[in-house]
Design an enzyme around this catalytic site. Structure first.
Site, PDB file in Angstrom:
ATOM      1  N   SER A  60       0.848  -1.116   0.245  1.00 25.35           N
ATOM      2  CA  SER A  60       0.108   0.105   0.097  1.00 25.35           C
ATOM      3  C   SER A  60       1.199   1.289   0.011  1.00 25.35           C
ATOM      4  O   SER A  60       0.000   2.321  -0.170  1.00 25.35           O
ATOM      5  CB  SER A  60      -0.466   0.068   1.357  1.00 25.35           C
ATOM      6  OG  SER A  60      -0.334  -0.411   2.081  1.00 25.35           O
ATOM      7  N   ASP A 105      -2.655   7.962   7.853  1.00 23.26           N
ATOM      8  CA  ASP A 105      -3.563   7.605   9.113  1.00 23.26           C
ATOM      9  C   ASP A 105      -2.881   6.558   9.568  1.00 23.26           C
ATOM     10  O   ASP A 105      -1.806   7.379  10.059  1.00 23.26           O
ATOM     11  CB  ASP A 105      -4.533   6.214   8.036  1.00 23.26           C
ATOM     12  CG  ASP A 105      -3.723   5.807   6.826  1.00 23.26           C
ATOM     13  OD1 ASP A 105      -2.505   5.312   6.686  1.00 23.26           O
ATOM     14  OD2 ASP A 105      -4.360   5.430   5.552  1.00 23.26           O
ATOM     15  N   HIS A 147       0.197   4.970   6.950  1.00 22.27           N
ATOM     16  CA  HIS A 147       0.881   5.454   6.068  1.00 22.27           C
ATOM     17  C   HIS A 147       1.027   6.700   5.964  1.00 22.27           C
ATOM     18  O   HIS A 147       0.401   8.038   5.854  1.00 22.27           O
ATOM     19  CB  HIS A 147      -0.038   5.416   4.557  1.00 22.27           C
ATOM     20  CG  HIS A 147      -0.879   4.098   4.529  1.00 22.27           C
ATOM     21  ND1 HIS A 147      -2.095   3.479   5.272  1.00 22.27           N
ATOM     22  CD2 HIS A 147      -0.616   2.561   3.610  1.00 22.27           C
ATOM     23  CE1 HIS A 147      -2.328   2.590   4.298  1.00 22.27           C
ATOM     24  NE2 HIS A 147      -1.196   2.013   3.581  1.00 22.27           N
TER      25      HIS A 147
END
Length: 360
Positions: free
Chosen positions: A37, A325, A328
């Protein structure tokens, strides 16, 4: 000095492409991106049952058109910013392309949120593209490239392309550090690390056999300091043990890369050590213009995943936060880290050949 010399590795990669190749078949720089991600640009949007998605507000709030794209941040990834600095488009997500699209000649992004080195990592996300899956898709790409421009030109393109690889975070965060999963119960930290290292050796070798030569593996950052891990501390501090495991992982992979550079003919693997850069950003945020590094801009619930859900509250000044978040970095933090990484790549004067070594 040897380390500093290795840091300028991309200059020759950019300038060394043969002049007799046309831009239609061989751009000045081709990049293939494999990862999770941290580098995904939207592949999971095309996996209908994936729970590892970011195609909803407030993701993308600081990106083009202020819309979510599948990037797990409020704006750009480090890969996006590096591409900007190199003067090339950020490679598109593989699953967004027609299999025969000419765009693949300019590079592809295979990264997938929830992906890991191990195929069982991120199992509870239902759908995600593991590193093995990504290599499978890359193999398909090589076949299409060869069909388009011929085997000789394709081999040259593949040999001269740059391969960015960022894997391993999820193998810890969404596997070994989850006590309800099998790997966490049956392996010691040393045993788990050995399994990761062995699997990576297979994956690097497979990429090599498919034509990859110039591979840059991004080492793990201090995972013990990301908000999802700090939340496990009674005083919201970095988890020292997790960071120790990360350092052991980085050291092990660096040694593996040194071995493979000797074993594999003309292989030019590099280990990009960004651990200290990230840790400095976390420990000394004000030095880089940030105010908060111990929690996220988006008010997330770490007990239900830690992503920025549509009903969450978002901080007003997103440039003041290191983390977007629970997992990240923010766009602003990615910009700082990309600048640090890019300055190291061009740390010396002139063109330096892409050579095996250590970046950091």
């Amino acid at each position: 000095m040897a380390i500093k010399l290795a840091l300028a590795v991309f200059m020759a990669a950019i300038t060394g492409i043969s002049a007799d190749q046309t831009s239609a078949t061989a751009p000045s720089l081709v990049t293939f991106i494999f990862g999770d991600s941290l580098t995904e640009v939207g592949n999971n949007n095309y996996l209908p049952y994936s729970l590892a998605r970011s195609d909803f507000p407030f993701y993308g709030i600081d990106y083009i058109n202020k819309k979510p794209t599948g990037r797990f941040t409020n704006g750009r990834t480090i890969g996006d910013i590096i591409s900007e600095k190199l003067g090339i488009p950020s490679p598109p997500p593989y699953l967004s392309l027609n299999p025969t699209d000419d765009t693949i000649l300019k590079g592809v992004n295979y990264a997938s949120g929830g992906a890991g080195i191990l195929n069982d990592t991120g199992l509870y996300f239902i759908q995600r593209m593991s590193f093995d899956d990504q290599i499978d898709y890359f193999e398909n790409t090589t076949k299409v490239i060869k069909a388009k421009i011929g085997e000789q030109a394709a081999n040259k393109l593949l040999n001269e392309a740059i391969y960015f690889i960022g894997m391993g975070s999820n193998d810890y965060i969404n596997n070994f550090l989850q006590p309800f999963l099998p790997d966490a119960q049956q392996y010691t930290p040393d045993e788990f690390l050995a399994i990761l290292n062995s699997k990576l050796a297979e994956q690097f070798t497979r990429l090599y056999l498919l034509g990859a030569r110039k591979m840059v593996f991004h080492g793990l950052g201090p995972l013990g300091c990301i908000p999802s891990q700090r939340a496990k501390s009674s005083r919201n501090q970095c988890l020292h043990q997790v960071n120790e495991w990360v350092l052991q992982f980085n050291s092990k992979v660096q040694k593996l890369i040194n071995v493979l550079n000797i074993k594999l003919k003309k292989a030019q693997l590099m280990f990009a050590d960004t651990y200290q850069d990230v840790l400095d950003l976390v420990d000394n945020p004000s030095k880089y213009g940030f105010k908060v590094s111990n929690t996220s801009c988006c008010n997330v619930d770490t007990t239900v995943g830690g992503l920025c859900l549509s009903n969450a509250k978002v901080c007003k000044n997103r440039k003041e936060y290191v983390f977007w978040d629970a997992f990240h970095p923010s766009d602003a933090a990615n910009a700082v880290l990309a600048d640090r990484f890019f300055s190291k790549m061009f740390a010396t004067n002139g063109s330096v050949a892409f050579a095996p070594g250590h970046m950091g």
